[in-house]
Each structure stands twice: as structure tokens, then as C-alpha cells.
Enzyme design. Structure first.
Site, PDB file in Angstrom:
ATOM      1  N   GLU A  34      51.297  43.597  40.379  1.00 16.10           N
ATOM      2  CA  GLU A  34      50.305  43.546  39.290  1.00 16.10           C
ATOM      3  C   GLU A  34      49.333  44.721  39.354  1.00 16.10           C
ATOM      4  OE1 GLU A  34      48.562  40.087  37.899  1.00 16.10           O
ATOM      5  OE2 GLU A  34      50.330  38.864  38.249  1.00 16.10           O
ATOM      6  N   PHE A  42      52.227  29.115  49.526  1.00 12.67           N
ATOM      7  CA  PHE A  42      53.640  29.185  49.102  1.00 12.67           C
ATOM      8  C   PHE A  42      54.417  30.233  49.913  1.00 12.67           C
ATOM      9  CE2 PHE A  42      56.144  31.536  45.617  1.00 12.67           C
ATOM     10  CZ  PHE A  42      57.336  30.889  45.896  1.00 12.67           C
ATOM     11  N   ILE A  43      54.026  31.495  49.807  1.00  9.54           N
ATOM     12  CA  ILE A  43      54.815  32.549  50.468  1.00  9.54           C
ATOM     13  C   ILE A  43      54.529  32.568  51.970  1.00  9.54           C
ATOM     14  CG2 ILE A  43      55.420  35.002  50.453  1.00  9.54           C
ATOM     15  CD1 ILE A  43      54.225  35.135  47.593  1.00  9.54           C
ATOM     16  N   SER A  51      45.367  33.439  44.514  1.00  4.98           N
ATOM     17  CA  SER A  51      46.554  34.149  44.017  1.00  4.98           C
ATOM     18  C   SER A  51      46.845  33.939  42.527  1.00  4.98           C
ATOM     19  CB  SER A  51      47.771  33.685  44.824  1.00  4.98           C
ATOM     20  OG  SER A  51      48.031  32.318  44.544  1.00  4.98           O
ATOM     21  N   HIS A  54      46.644  39.884  28.908  1.00  7.96           N
ATOM     22  CA  HIS A  54      47.975  39.609  29.461  1.00  7.96           C
ATOM     23  C   HIS A  54      48.834  40.876  29.545  1.00  7.96           C
ATOM     24  CE1 HIS A  54      51.349  36.328  29.356  1.00  7.96           C
ATOM     25  NE2 HIS A  54      51.400  37.087  30.440  1.00  7.96           N
ATOM     26  N   TYR A 109      52.688  31.210  26.874  1.00  7.93           N
ATOM     27  CA  TYR A 109      51.583  32.035  26.367  1.00  7.93           C
ATOM     28  C   TYR A 109      52.083  33.051  25.335  1.00  7.93           C
ATOM     29  CZ  TYR A 109      48.861  30.489  30.495  1.00  7.93           C
ATOM     30  OH  TYR A 109      48.202  29.759  31.453  1.00  7.93           O
ATOM     31  N   ASP A 158      44.252  29.623  58.155  1.00  7.33           N
ATOM     32  CA  ASP A 158      44.232  29.242  56.729  1.00  7.33           C
ATOM     33  C   ASP A 158      43.039  28.333  56.461  1.00  7.33           C
ATOM     34  OD1 ASP A 158      46.772  29.079  54.412  1.00  7.33           O
ATOM     35  OD2 ASP A 158      44.985  27.851  54.145  1.00  7.33           O
ATOM     36  N   THR A 213      37.391  36.283  48.473  1.00  8.28           N
ATOM     37  CA  THR A 213      38.525  36.159  49.417  1.00  8.28           C
ATOM     38  C   THR A 213      39.391  37.427  49.444  1.00  8.28           C
ATOM     39  OG1 THR A 213      38.650  33.763  49.422  1.00  8.28           O
ATOM     40  CG2 THR A 213      40.708  34.924  49.817  1.00  8.28           C
ATOM     41  N   ILE A 215      38.996  33.488  56.099  1.00  9.15           N
ATOM     42  CA  ILE A 215      39.064  34.924  56.445  1.00  9.15           C
ATOM     43  C   ILE A 215      37.755  35.656  56.135  1.00  9.15           C
ATOM     44  CG2 ILE A 215      41.580  35.189  56.336  1.00  9.15           C
ATOM     45  CD1 ILE A 215      41.062  36.530  53.508  1.00  9.15           C
ATOM     46  N   TYR A 232      42.039  39.105  39.166  1.00  8.90           N
ATOM     47  CA  TYR A 232      42.932  38.948  40.324  1.00  8.90           C
ATOM     48  C   TYR A 232      43.553  40.290  40.708  1.00  8.90           C
ATOM     49  CZ  TYR A 232      47.346  38.261  42.771  1.00  8.90           C
ATOM     50  OH  TYR A 232      48.398  38.391  43.665  1.00  8.90           O
TER      51      TYR A 232
HETATM   52  P1  NAD Z   1      49.059  30.671  47.465  1.00  7.20           P
HETATM   53  O1  NAD Z   1      47.931  30.538  46.503  1.00  7.20           O
HETATM   54  O2  NAD Z   1      50.215  29.752  47.357  1.00  7.20           O
HETATM   55  O3  NAD Z   1      48.506  30.537  48.961  1.00  7.20           O
HETATM   56  C1  NAD Z   1      47.352  31.178  49.393  1.00  7.20           C
HETATM   57  C2  NAD Z   1      47.013  30.662  50.781  1.00  7.20           C
HETATM   58  O4  NAD Z   1      45.862  31.355  51.251  1.00  7.20           O
HETATM   59  C3  NAD Z   1      46.682  29.167  50.825  1.00  7.20           C
HETATM   60  O5  NAD Z   1      47.280  28.553  51.935  1.00  7.20           O
HETATM   61  C4  NAD Z   1      45.167  29.144  50.954  1.00  7.20           C
HETATM   62  O6  NAD Z   1      44.660  27.985  51.615  1.00  7.20           O
HETATM   63  C5  NAD Z   1      44.916  30.405  51.762  1.00  7.20           C
HETATM   64  N1  NAD Z   1      43.574  30.940  51.565  1.00  7.20           N
HETATM   65  C6  NAD Z   1      42.932  31.177  50.390  1.00  7.20           C
HETATM   66  N2  NAD Z   1      41.701  31.646  50.615  1.00  7.20           N
HETATM   67  C7  NAD Z   1      41.561  31.720  51.965  1.00  7.20           C
HETATM   68  C8  NAD Z   1      40.504  32.142  52.808  1.00  7.20           C
HETATM   69  N3  NAD Z   1      39.345  32.574  52.299  1.00  7.20           N
HETATM   70  N4  NAD Z   1      40.700  32.121  54.137  1.00  7.20           N
HETATM   71  C9  NAD Z   1      41.874  31.671  54.668  1.00  7.20           C
HETATM   72  N5  NAD Z   1      42.895  31.236  53.914  1.00  7.20           N
HETATM   73  C10 NAD Z   1      42.738  31.263  52.574  1.00  7.20           C
HETATM   74  O7  NAD Z   1      49.500  32.178  47.367  1.00  7.20           O
HETATM   75  P2  NAD Z   1      50.961  32.844  47.417  1.00  7.20           P
HETATM   76  O8  NAD Z   1      51.569  32.787  46.079  1.00  7.20           O
HETATM   77  O9  NAD Z   1      51.689  32.311  48.579  1.00  7.20           O
HETATM   78  O10 NAD Z   1      50.556  34.371  47.688  1.00  7.20           O
HETATM   79  C11 NAD Z   1      50.374  34.849  49.005  1.00  7.20           C
HETATM   80  C12 NAD Z   1      50.054  36.329  48.958  1.00  7.20           C
HETATM   81  O11 NAD Z   1      51.102  37.047  48.324  1.00  7.20           O
HETATM   82  C13 NAD Z   1      48.788  36.669  48.175  1.00  7.20           C
HETATM   83  O12 NAD Z   1      48.113  37.697  48.851  1.00  7.20           O
HETATM   84  C14 NAD Z   1      49.311  37.164  46.831  1.00  7.20           C
HETATM   85  O13 NAD Z   1      48.396  38.069  46.259  1.00  7.20           O
HETATM   86  C15 NAD Z   1      50.588  37.832  47.260  1.00  7.20           C
HETATM   87  N6  NAD Z   1      51.636  37.887  46.231  1.00  7.20           N
HETATM   88  C16 NAD Z   1      52.019  36.741  45.577  1.00  7.20           C
HETATM   89  C17 NAD Z   1      53.065  36.804  44.658  1.00  7.20           C
HETATM   90  C18 NAD Z   1      53.540  35.565  43.927  1.00  7.20           C
HETATM   91  O14 NAD Z   1      54.376  35.683  43.030  1.00  7.20           O
HETATM   92  N7  NAD Z   1      53.071  34.366  44.263  1.00  7.20           N
HETATM   93  C19 NAD Z   1      53.700  38.028  44.398  1.00  7.20           C
HETATM   94  C20 NAD Z   1      53.255  39.171  45.071  1.00  7.20           C
HETATM   95  C21 NAD Z   1      52.240  39.084  45.995  1.00  7.20           C
HETATM   96  O1  DAU Z   2      53.595  39.821  39.757  1.00  3.86           O
HETATM   97  C1  DAU Z   2      53.194  39.244  40.962  1.00  3.86           C
HETATM   98  C2  DAU Z   2      52.184  38.165  40.680  1.00  3.86           C
HETATM   99  O2  DAU Z   2      52.914  37.074  40.130  1.00  3.86           O
HETATM  100  C3  DAU Z   2      51.408  37.705  41.899  1.00  3.86           C
HETATM  101  O3  DAU Z   2      50.623  38.759  42.380  1.00  3.86           O
HETATM  102  C4  DAU Z   2      50.505  36.500  41.577  1.00  3.86           C
HETATM  103  O4  DAU Z   2      49.913  36.019  42.772  1.00  3.86           O
HETATM  104  C5  DAU Z   2      51.359  35.414  40.977  1.00  3.86           C
HETATM  105  O5  DAU Z   2      50.536  34.348  40.552  1.00  3.86           O
HETATM  106  C6  DAU Z   2      52.150  35.952  39.786  1.00  3.86           C
HETATM  107  O6  DAU Z   2      51.242  36.285  38.711  1.00  3.86           O
HETATM  108  P1  DAU Z   2      51.630  35.984  37.205  1.00  3.86           P
HETATM  109  O7  DAU Z   2      50.438  35.928  36.378  1.00  3.86           O
HETATM  110  O8  DAU Z   2      52.746  36.890  36.752  1.00  3.86           O
HETATM  111  O9  DAU Z   2      52.285  34.532  37.420  1.00  3.86           O
HETATM  112  P2  DAU Z   2      52.259  33.204  36.553  1.00  3.86           P
HETATM  113  O10 DAU Z   2      53.291  32.297  37.157  1.00  3.86           O
HETATM  114  O11 DAU Z   2      50.888  32.671  36.403  1.00  3.86           O
HETATM  115  O12 DAU Z   2      52.757  33.689  35.150  1.00  3.86           O
HETATM  116  C7  DAU Z   2      54.040  34.295  34.982  1.00  3.86           C
HETATM  117  C8  DAU Z   2      54.180  34.650  33.515  1.00  3.86           C
HETATM  118  O13 DAU Z   2      54.265  33.441  32.750  1.00  3.86           O
HETATM  119  C9  DAU Z   2      53.009  35.413  32.955  1.00  3.86           C
HETATM  120  O14 DAU Z   2      53.476  36.351  32.000  1.00  3.86           O
HETATM  121  C10 DAU Z   2      52.167  34.336  32.265  1.00  3.86           C
HETATM  122  C11 DAU Z   2      53.210  33.357  31.790  1.00  3.86           C
HETATM  123  N1  DAU Z   2      52.779  31.946  31.747  1.00  3.86           N
HETATM  124  C12 DAU Z   2      52.248  31.395  32.867  1.00  3.86           C
HETATM  125  C13 DAU Z   2      51.796  30.100  32.877  1.00  3.86           C
HETATM  126  C14 DAU Z   2      51.194  29.497  34.118  1.00  3.86           C
HETATM  127  C15 DAU Z   2      52.942  31.190  30.582  1.00  3.86           C
HETATM  128  O15 DAU Z   2      53.468  31.687  29.568  1.00  3.86           O
HETATM  129  N2  DAU Z   2      52.507  29.895  30.588  1.00  3.86           N
HETATM  130  C16 DAU Z   2      51.924  29.314  31.670  1.00  3.86           C
HETATM  131  O16 DAU Z   2      51.528  28.132  31.591  1.00  3.86           O
END
Ligand code: NAD
Ligand code: DAU
Length: 338
Positions: free
Chosen positions: A126, A11-12, A84, A275, A206, A32, A99, A59, A149
Site C-alpha cells: 500500500e 493473522f500473519i 492493520s 480508495h 465498495y 503482543d 502503534t 510495542i 494506515y
Molecule cells: P492483524 O491486525 O491481524 O494483527 C496485528 C497484531 O498486532 C495483533 O495480534 C495485535 O494484537 C498486535 N498489536 C497491535 N498493536 C500492538 C501493539 N501496540 N503492541 C503489540 N502488539 C500489537 O494484522 P495482520 O494482517 O496480521 O498484519 C501483520 C503485519 O503485516 C502488519 O504490520 C501489516 O501492516 C502487515 N501487512 C499485512 C497485510 C495483510 O494483507 N493483512 C499485507 C501486507 C503487510
Molecule cells: O495491500 C496490503 C494491505 O492489504 C495490507 O497492508 C493491509 O494491512 C490489509 O488490511 C489489506 O488492505 P486492504 O485495504 O487492501 O484490505 P481490505 O481487505 O480491507 O480490502 C480489500 C479490498 O476490498 C479493498 O479494495 C477494499 C475492498 N473492500 C473491503 C471491505 C472490507 C470492499 O469492497 N468491501 C469491504 O467490506
């Protein structure tokens, strides 16, 4: 400048690759593994650009990582690759250790051996754990991880920092809040609720839904990472927040209003174990040092995200087939109501 991006099909990472190719002169090599969350469809916009190259690899694979860093000699590594999702890490903790911790170690070692000039480790708010209002975490706050995580991310942050302190590897760490926007895998709150709402399926909130998250539009996050890459100081940590804290229930209600669906779709289900109640982040340091700021207002970003999912129903259908169904059943199948 040549950037080695890890996890650029997620995603990111894919938003960052599209931005780096579209808005800078950088070349990008994307390493990737293409797990369930990695999707090359996210990169069709850049796939034929001569400045972009994809490498399929893990990786955690020492040899593969070593040869790519040795052969490519990147000016920077921007490390996104991770497992993630908090819920998946609760159901099965091993992959985050592998990972997120071991994989980061493998990359740091290769960067050390081949003297990579800059290493941006992408992390999360987090790691600070749950904070009482009105506290906002600055980069000095203690690490207080609650889930497997977040513990794996906190561990990898400390490891990355140790490579700066011990080996003088030019590491920079970013910690962002909850991202949302196009191409997010529909296991996370916002895309899951959008996809379910479109189909008039229950929206599983939740616990009491009063957990607070700070919402950051994915492009604001990517601009923040580019700012850190360009102007950040080596060895420093930079928070990247959206400056928009909301209880989950408010997010779900806004989303239902924007999709024109009734609140009767909401189901209060058994809470996530451990949580965290409230995340809140100060991005003052990044704003002061780089002039970055989040520009997307939440309501506009949410409406734009909903429209993207509406227009990309085929993408959603493809990523929700197969493995997703098994995960959904495992995580939600036996969840009682709250
Ligand atoms: P995502 O799950 O959408 O994507 C993760 C990517 O990493 C995928 O393309 C997957 O194929 C690849 N990957 C996983 N394991 C791997 C491995 N062993 N080797 C190579 N590639 C691998 O994740 P995202 O939400 O895009 O998050 C990206 C980064 O940002 C993560 O490090 C996450 O901790 C961090 N982050 C995410 C959020 C969020 O809200 N999504 C917020 C803050 C930080
Ligand atoms: O804060 C940054 C983090 O945000 C990233 O590091 C993680 O990679 C990313 O997955 C995200 O983590 P969260 O646990 O906060 O995200 P999630 O979308 O899973 O949940 C957001 C909030 O919503 C959390 O309080 C849990 C709640 N939730 C989530 C799901 C999936 C629900 O209530 N119902 C649900 O079905």
C-alpha cells in the site's frame, strides 16, 4: 536462533509463529498487546512447545520493550505488530500513528541499544499507492500513500531505513500484497464476505468493485519473510506478491460460487474515501535472490480458506462478538448504496 516476533497473535504473525516453530529449529518470543485483532486461540498449536514463549505487552511501552530485548537478546526481531486495517484508520487515525509509527520507533531504539543482529520490518504494497496498469511496483518506486494506515506504514518504513543508514542497524524491509487464509480477522474483504455469505447477509462491495488487489496466501508470505530473514541483504527492501491480481468483484463472485450462494447477496455500497484503484507488485528481486516463489494458486487457496472458516464457526462467532459489532455498525451502518 531466537526470534522476537511482535504481533504474533494476529493473522500473519500467528501463521509465521506456527511456521517458525513447526518448520525450523528457532525459538520464538511473541510480544503482543492482544488488541481486538490479537487472539491467543490462533496459537494453540504451539503454546506448549518449549521453544515458544508469549509476552503480553505493547510495542509502544519503552520500558517493557527495552527489558524484553535486553533480557532475551534475540538474534532477530520480526516486526508484525500494527493496526492493520485501512477502514479503521479512516474512522480513527490516531492508533496507526501510535502503534505503526511510534511503536516501530520504540522497537528500533531497543534494537539499536542492544545491538540486535537482524531487524525485519514487515510492511505493505500500500505504501506505493495506486498504479496505472500495466505498472508493477519494484522496490525503487516512490512512496505514495493514500490512507492514514498506509501513510503510517510508509513513515515507519522510512524510519526503519534511516536506522540502517544512520546507525548501521541491520534492518530489512518486506512489502507484501493482500494476504488471505485461515485466522484472518473478519473485517478484511475475504473473511468478511465468507462470514456474511454463510449467513445469507449482504456482501458490501465498495464503489464499483473494480479495484484491483494482488492476492497472496498467508503461508507464501511467511515463507517469503523466512527467506528474507535467512538470505536477505541488510538495508534492502523486498516486495512479496502473490502474482494474482484480481478486481474485488471477481474475488467476491468466486467466493459466492465456492460457498454455493447467489450473487444477489452483493450490495454496492458507498466507496471507501481515498480508495486506491489498483495495487500491483513485482517480487522479482526476492525470487532472484532467495529462490522464493508463491506456490498457492488462488482458487485452491480460496477454497481452503472457505473450508477453514466453515470448520471454525466457533472462532468466527467469538471474534465477531462485542467490539466487532460496534465497528461493523460504525463502518457499514450508514453506508448508502452506490
Ligand atoms: P492483524 O491486525 O491481524 O494483527 C496485528 C497484531 O498486532 C495483533 O495480534 C495485535 O494484537 C498486535 N498489536 C497491535 N498493536 C500492538 C501493539 N501496540 N503492541 C503489540 N502488539 C500489537 O494484522 P495482520 O494482517 O496480521 O498484519 C501483520 C503485519 O503485516 C502488519 O504490520 C501489516 O501492516 C502487515 N501487512 C499485512 C497485510 C495483510 O494483507 N493483512 C499485507 C501486507 C503487510
Ligand atoms: O495491500 C496490503 C494491505 O492489504 C495490507 O497492508 C493491509 O494491512 C490489509 O488490511 C489489506 O488492505 P486492504 O485495504 O487492501 O484490505 P481490505 O481487505 O480491507 O480490502 C480489500 C479490498 O476490498 C479493498 O479494495 C477494499 C475492498 N473492500 C473491503 C471491505 C472490507 C470492499 O469492497 N468491501 C469491504 O467490506
Amino acid at each position: 536462533m531466537k526470534i522476537l516476533v511482535t504481533g504474533g497473535a494476529g493473522f500473519i504473525g500467528s501463521a509465521f509463529v506456527r511456521m517458525a516453530i513447526g518448520q525450523t529449529d528457532a525459538g520464538v518470543v511473541n510480544l503482543d498487546k492482544l488488541t481486538y485483532a490479537g487472539n491467543l486461540e490462533n496459537l494453540t498449536e504451539v503454546e506448549s512447545n518449549p521453544r515458544y514463549r508469549f509476552v503480553h505487552g505493547d510495542i509502544c511501552d519503552e520500558q517493557a520493550v527495552d527489558s524484553i530485548v535486553r533480557d532475551e537478546q534475540p538474534d532477530a526481531i520480526v516486526h508484525f505488530a500494527a493496526e492493520s486495517h485501512v477502514d479503521r484508520s479512516i474512522l480513527s487515525p490516531e492508533p496507526v500513528i501510535q502503534t505503526n509509527f511510534r511503536g516501530t520507533f520504540t522497537l528500533l531504539e531497543a534494537a539499536r541499544r542492544h545491538r540486535t543482529p537482524r531487524f525485519v520490518h514487515v510492511s505493505t504494497d500500500e505504501v506505493y499507492g495506486s498504479l496505472e496498469a500495466p505498472l508493477e511496483a519494484t522496490e525503487q518506486f516512490p512512496l505514495n500513500a493514500s490512507s492514514p494506515y498506509s501513510a503510517s506504514k510508509a513513515g515507519s518504513d522510512l524510519l526503519a531505513r534511516s536506522y540502517f543508514v544512520t546507525y548501521k542497524l541491520p534492518v530489512l524491509i518486506t512489502r507484501a500484497s493482500n494476504n488471505y487464509g485461515p485466522y484472518q480477522f473478519p473485517e478484511k474483504l475475504i473473511p468478511l464476505m465468507i462470514a456474511n455469505a454463510f449467513e445469507d447477509r449482504p456482501l458490501p462491495v465498495y464503489g464499483d468493485g473494480m479495484q484491483v488487489r494482488d492476492w497472496l496466501y498467508v503461508d507464501d508470505h511467511c515463507r517469503g519473510i523466512l527467506a528474507v530473514l535467512g538470505k536477505g541483504r541488510e538495508g534492502e527492501i523486498y516486495n512479496i506478491g502473490g502474482n494474482r491480481s484480481l478486481p474485488n468483484l471477481d474475488v467476491v463472485q468466486k467466493l459466492l460460487a465456492l460457498t454455493g450462494k447467489p450473487e444477489s447477496l452483493i450490495r454496492y455500497v458507498t466507496d471507501r474515501p481515498g480508495h486506491d484503484r489498483r495495487y500491483a507488485l513485482s517480487s522479482e528481486k526476492l525470487m532472484r535472490e532467495t529462490e522464493w516463489q508463491p506456490v498457492m494458486d488462488f482458487e485452491t487457496g480460496l477454497a481452503r480458506t472457505i473450508e477453514w472458516y466453515r470448520a471454525n464457526a466457533a472462532w468466527v462467532a467469538r471474534v465477531r462478538s462485542g467490539e466487532y459489532r460496534t465497528y461493523y455498525e460504525k463502518n457499514y451502518g450508514n453506508r448508502g448504496s452506490e
